[in-house]
Write a protein that holds these residues in place. Structure first.
Motif, PDB file in Angstrom:
ATOM      1  N   GLY A 143       0.871  -1.254  -0.048  1.00  0.00           N
ATOM      2  CA  GLY A 143      -0.015  -0.060  -0.055  1.00  0.00           C
ATOM      3  C   GLY A 143       0.893   1.173   0.069  1.00  0.00           C
ATOM      4  N   VAL A 144       0.604   2.071   0.834  1.00  0.00           N
ATOM      5  CA  VAL A 144       1.270   3.549   0.772  1.00  0.00           C
ATOM      6  C   VAL A 144       1.995   3.698   2.100  1.00  0.00           C
ATOM      7  CG1 VAL A 144       1.056   6.044   0.696  1.00  0.00           C
ATOM      8  CG2 VAL A 144      -0.623   4.531  -0.719  1.00  0.00           C
ATOM      9  N   VAL A 145       3.334   4.190   1.968  1.00  0.00           N
ATOM     10  CA  VAL A 145       4.143   4.380   3.102  1.00  0.00           C
ATOM     11  C   VAL A 145       4.171   5.964   3.362  1.00  0.00           C
ATOM     12  CG1 VAL A 145       6.261   4.202   4.075  1.00  0.00           C
ATOM     13  CG2 VAL A 145       5.594   2.335   2.603  1.00  0.00           C
ATOM     14  N   GLN A 146       4.022   6.250   4.570  1.00  0.00           N
ATOM     15  CA  GLN A 146       4.310   7.801   4.868  1.00  0.00           C
ATOM     16  C   GLN A 146       5.761   7.892   5.275  1.00  0.00           C
ATOM     17  OE1 GLN A 146       1.148   8.633   7.686  1.00  0.00           O
ATOM     18  NE2 GLN A 146      -0.415   8.898   5.964  1.00  0.00           N
ATOM     19  N   LEU A 147       6.290   8.824   4.650  1.00  0.00           N
ATOM     20  CA  LEU A 147       7.465   9.262   5.547  1.00  0.00           C
ATOM     21  C   LEU A 147       7.308  10.953   5.629  1.00  0.00           C
ATOM     22  CD1 LEU A 147      10.370   7.920   2.787  1.00  0.00           C
ATOM     23  CD2 LEU A 147       9.971   7.361   4.924  1.00  0.00           C
ATOM     24  N   HIS A 148       8.000  10.946   7.029  1.00  0.00           N
ATOM     25  CA  HIS A 148       8.022  12.234   7.606  1.00  0.00           C
ATOM     26  C   HIS A 148       9.247  12.632   8.174  1.00  0.00           C
ATOM     27  CE1 HIS A 148       6.715  15.745   9.994  1.00  0.00           C
ATOM     28  NE2 HIS A 148       7.026  15.186  11.145  1.00  0.00           N
ATOM     29  N   TYR A 149       9.989  13.786   7.744  1.00  0.00           N
ATOM     30  CA  TYR A 149      11.024  14.145   8.589  1.00  0.00           C
ATOM     31  C   TYR A 149      10.707  15.512   9.435  1.00  0.00           C
ATOM     32  CZ  TYR A 149      15.478  16.493   9.633  1.00  0.00           C
ATOM     33  OH  TYR A 149      16.468  16.880  10.445  1.00  0.00           O
ATOM     34  N   ASP A 150      11.092  15.421  10.787  1.00  0.00           N
ATOM     35  CA  ASP A 150      10.920  16.272  11.754  1.00  0.00           C
ATOM     36  C   ASP A 150      12.140  17.016  11.872  1.00  0.00           C
ATOM     37  OD1 ASP A 150      10.205  18.019  13.914  1.00  0.00           O
ATOM     38  OD2 ASP A 150       8.979  16.477  14.733  1.00  0.00           O
ATOM     39  N   SER A 151      12.203  18.166  11.843  1.00  0.00           N
ATOM     40  CA  SER A 151      13.283  19.019  11.715  1.00  0.00           C
ATOM     41  C   SER A 151      13.808  19.614  13.226  1.00  0.00           C
ATOM     42  CB  SER A 151      13.392  20.211  10.833  1.00  0.00           C
ATOM     43  OG  SER A 151      12.386  21.217  10.889  1.00  0.00           O
ATOM     44  N   GLU A 152      12.587  19.379  13.986  1.00  0.00           N
ATOM     45  CA  GLU A 152      12.616  19.994  15.441  1.00  0.00           C
ATOM     46  C   GLU A 152      13.722  18.761  16.081  1.00  0.00           C
ATOM     47  OE1 GLU A 152       9.410  20.948  17.249  1.00  0.00           O
ATOM     48  OE2 GLU A 152       8.803  22.670  15.783  1.00  0.00           O
ATOM     49  N   ASP A 153      13.599  17.573  15.904  1.00  0.00           N
ATOM     50  CA  ASP A 153      14.328  16.623  16.439  1.00  0.00           C
ATOM     51  C   ASP A 153      15.120  15.856  15.825  1.00  0.00           C
ATOM     52  OD1 ASP A 153      12.293  15.333  15.329  1.00  0.00           O
ATOM     53  OD2 ASP A 153      11.477  14.427  17.476  1.00  0.00           O
ATOM     54  N   SER A 154      15.205  15.983  14.534  1.00  0.00           N
ATOM     55  CA  SER A 154      15.876  15.485  13.438  1.00  0.00           C
ATOM     56  C   SER A 154      15.717  13.940  13.276  1.00  0.00           C
ATOM     57  CB  SER A 154      17.372  15.546  13.933  1.00  0.00           C
ATOM     58  OG  SER A 154      17.842  16.991  13.681  1.00  0.00           O
TER      59      SER A 154
END
Length: 276
Positions: A97-108
């Motif tokens: 299916g679909v994978v969500q990728l999320h990069y959070d710059s606050e905590d790297s």
């Protein structure tokens, strides 16, 4: 000419993407063949991942264009990721299916979310990687089906630690064959005649022969999707370059936004003795 070294971003990189399971797998699989750090360059219209080993023997660059994603929002920058861990989780996920990728710059942190698994890893920001330098144009370019090369290399992995990949102009044929490592000539030799595609981009103009680690070459070819056309650029003076379309098929011959390229440095082997 594009540099492989990312520049520092005026603002921290950001990434919010929904990527089909299959395409993310096709991005990661060739990267983990390389025993080295993986840098993910987040671009405005594509993710470009690059892995180079410490010995600079093997390098892979893979591009996943936003046109393959269900959604894609990004602020350019680069992060160092653990591609192997991402691939392990992706492989363990039973539901495609679909994978969500999320990069959070606050905590790297880079977060991977699928239907069953959520994986988070801390990453370094604005890191650099240098690919092997390639000077000039290839002596010879040929096209092959992935399945043909994989079939032959599977045999050679059990019989030779080093294999020669070349083109014989006198016979107008491509081949794989066992190669010597030391000064002792082989008592027996086996050659595989590589079928090749007759395409406009092919350039088999002169004989060329280079030797490579059989296991490394096999691992790279195995990471290519089945039934995929591979372009091979090879000379005696720079690493073998294999290129293909990340999504499979024959896109590498027709022009693609999702190219994967792999470089493999040659072994130093003695010249093949000539019969007198």
């Amino acid at each position: 000419m594009r540099s492989w070294l990312p520049t520092s971003s005026p603002t921290p990189p950001q990434l919010e993407a929904e990527i089909p399971h299959a395409h993310l797998h096709q991005l990661l699989e060739p990267l983990v063949v390389v025993d080295g750090q993986t840098i993910l360059n987040i671009g405005g219209d594509a993710l470009v991942a690059t892995s180079v080993d410490e010995q600079v023997v093997t390098a892979v660059e893979a591009t996943l264009h936003k046109s393959l994603c269900h959604s894609y929002e990004a602020v350019p920058g680069s992060i160092a990721i653990d591609a192997g861990e991402l691939l392990n989780v992706l492989t363990a996920e039973r539901n495609t299916g679909v994978v969500q990728l999320h990069y959070d710059s606050e905590d790297s942190t880079l977060q991977f979310t699928h239907s069953s698994f959520v994986h988070t890893q801390t990453v370094a920001v604005d890191v650099a990687v240098e690919k092997p330098e390639i000077d000039g144009s290839p002596d010879t370019t040929t096209y092959h089906q992935r399945n043909d090369l994989a079939h032959a290399l599977q045999y050679f992995t059990d019989h030779a630690s080093v294999v020669a990949f070349g083109y014989d102009d006198s016979k107008d044929e491509c081949y794989l064959e066992e190669a010597t490592i030391g000064d002792t000539a082989l008592e027996t030799t086996t050659r595989f005649h590589c079928p090749r595609e007759q395409l406009p981009g092919a350039n088999p103009t002169e004989s060329v022969r280079s030797a490579f680690s059989t296991t490394k070459l096999y691992a790279l070819v195995e990471s290519v999707p089945p039934e995929t056309l591979i372009r091979a650029d090879y000379t005696e003076t720079f690493p073998l370059r294999l290129s293909w379309d990340l999504t499979g098929g024959d896109g590498i011959d027709q022009g693609t936004l999702t190219e994967v390229s792999a470089l493999l440095a040659p072994y130093e082997v003695p010249d093949t003795p000539t019969a007198e």
